[in-house]
Design an enzyme around this catalytic site. Structure first.
Site, PDB file in Angstrom:
ATOM      1  N   LYS A 105       0.853  -1.194   0.000  1.00 43.11           N
ATOM      2  CA  LYS A 105       0.000   0.000   0.000  1.00 43.11           C
ATOM      3  C   LYS A 105       0.888   1.242   0.000  1.00 43.11           C
ATOM      4  O   LYS A 105       1.841   1.333   0.782  1.00 43.11           O
ATOM      5  CB  LYS A 105      -0.899   0.002   1.238  1.00 43.11           C
ATOM      6  N   ASP A 135      -0.167  -0.425  -4.583  1.00 43.96           N
ATOM      7  CA  ASP A 135      -1.576  -0.024  -4.616  1.00 43.96           C
ATOM      8  C   ASP A 135      -1.726   1.352  -3.992  1.00 43.96           C
ATOM      9  O   ASP A 135      -1.562   1.520  -2.791  1.00 43.96           O
ATOM     10  CB  ASP A 135      -2.429  -1.048  -3.859  1.00 43.96           C
ATOM     11  N   GLU A 163      -1.397  -0.473  -9.003  1.00 44.84           N
ATOM     12  CA  GLU A 163      -2.844  -0.623  -8.860  1.00 44.84           C
ATOM     13  C   GLU A 163      -3.473   0.726  -8.550  1.00 44.84           C
ATOM     14  O   GLU A 163      -3.118   1.373  -7.572  1.00 44.84           O
ATOM     15  CB  GLU A 163      -3.129  -1.635  -7.749  1.00 44.84           C
ATOM     16  N   ASP A 191      -8.674  -0.738 -10.151  1.00 44.66           N
ATOM     17  CA  ASP A 191      -9.442  -1.362  -9.064  1.00 44.66           C
ATOM     18  C   ASP A 191     -10.696  -0.514  -8.809  1.00 44.66           C
ATOM     19  O   ASP A 191     -11.787  -0.858  -9.272  1.00 44.66           O
ATOM     20  CB  ASP A 191      -8.546  -1.455  -7.818  1.00 44.66           C
ATOM     21  N   LYS A 215     -13.226  -7.844  -7.443  1.00 39.31           N
ATOM     22  CA  LYS A 215     -13.616  -8.236  -6.088  1.00 39.31           C
ATOM     23  C   LYS A 215     -15.060  -8.701  -6.149  1.00 39.31           C
ATOM     24  O   LYS A 215     -15.929  -7.962  -6.604  1.00 39.31           O
ATOM     25  CB  LYS A 215     -13.473  -7.051  -5.138  1.00 39.31           C
TER      26      LYS A 215
HETATM   27 MG    MG Z   1      -6.803  -1.693  -4.511  1.00 40.55          MG
END
Ligand code: MG
Length: 325
Positions: A105, A135, A163, A191, A215
């Site tokens: 992250k 991400d 991402e 995403d 997802k």
């Molecule tokens: Mg993500």
């Protein structure tokens, strides 16, 4: 499923996280049972009823619907590293054991590019062979994403993809053009631009992504996510939404139903929980998960029952989401 049949088996639970994630220390969720077994409904707290209803159709499909056949029995998963300080990288990655891919992250509010770089260098020191995904949750400007990508190229860091480096589809498309012009072999994955928009194919049509992150819950279920993947014609990586093992099993079924794109799934996130709802959590072994359904243990459902106030809040929310069907 009618609201009454949902409420008949509904349990509201609150699971502690190992460390703060998305601003929360506990993950709350509703579990209910259908003919297939249990499903988890856990839209993030700030989501409106319309989004929560999409998550509910995913959960109802998982509990009661017809599911596609799986293509494989094991799914490779990546480690996920929150935006921690370099000295906490080793501890945060420990629960994953061995892994080939790590998602880091970055672009956390209150941090800067240097914080991101320090975290990345620490991962490189500890796991020099790991493929890296960054991400940003849409947190970078185009200039910041180019700067970070440049630093990765300069230092020979194997970046699998960035991402959602920037928030808008336009910025993602611009970034891909700049990467090509600069000779950066770095892919862009979408995403939020897939799951928080009316049309998940808009990002594809704009030429704004190399990879789609799918997802199951926010996309309305396994079947709908599979349909989006097929329509896109792009490589897809499956990821989770900080679910318990009961919810992760739905993502695992999606990952096992897709063609093999050689992209590890972000489904090892039971490692981010300090407690789970099963005695056999979906924790990766040697970077893989066995594809299986997970039902909660009655003991753990009782142990982690939410307070009466939170229970009422969630059941009201469930009724509001169900009313939108
Ligand atoms: Mg993500």
């Amino acid at each position: 499923m009618s609201l009454n049949s949902l409420l008949e088996t509904a349990k509201v639970v609150s699971l502690p996280l190992r460390q703060k994630f998305r601003g929360v220390t506990h993950r709350e969720m509703v579990l209910f049972e259908g003919n297939n077994g249990f499903a988890e409904w856990s839209p993030f707290l700030e989501y409106e009823a319309e989004d929560a209803a999409v998550w509910l159709s995913a959960a109802i499909e998982w509990a009661n619907g017809k599911l596609p056949n799986i293509q494989r029995e094991y799914v490779e998963v990546n480690a996920t590293l929150p935006a921690v300080a370099p000295q906490n990288v080793a501890t945060s990655l420990a629960p994953y054991g061995a892994f080939e891919t790590v998602k880091i992250k970055v672009a956390e509010p209150g941090q800067d590019l240097n914080d991101d770089l320090q975290r990345i260098w620490q991962v490189r020191r500890l796991h020099p062979k790991a493929k890296i995904r960054l991400d940003a949750n849409g947190g970078w400007s185009v200039a910041e994403a180019v700067a970070l990508a440049g630093a990765m190229v300069e230092n020979g860091v194997p970046i699998e993809y960035l991402e959602q480096p920037c928030a808008s589809i336009g910025e993602l498309a611009e970034l891909r053009v700049i990467f090509k012009r600069n000779g950066f072999q770095i892919k862009v994955a979408a995403d939020e631009s897939v799951r928080k928009v009316d049309d998940p194919q808009a990002v594809v049509l704009a030429g704004a992504a190399d990879v789609l992150v799918l997802k199951a819950a926010p996309l309305g279920g396994v079947n709908r996510a599979l349909h989006i993947a097929a329509e896109s014609g792009l490589a897809c990586a499956v990821s989770s939404a900080l679910e318990s093992s009961v919810g992760l099993a739905m993502g695992l079924h999606l990952a096992a139903s897709l063609p093999d794109f050689g992209l590890a799934a972000g489904l090892g996130t039971a490692a981010l929980l300090a407690a789970d709802l099963t005695e056999e959590p979906l924790l990766p072994v040697n970077g893989e998960l066995v594809v299986r359904r997970v039902n909660p243990s009655p003991r753990l459902l009782a142990e982690h029952a939410a307070s009466p106030e939170r229970r009422d809040w969630w059941l009201d929310r469930l009724a509001a989401a169900h009313a939108l069907f």
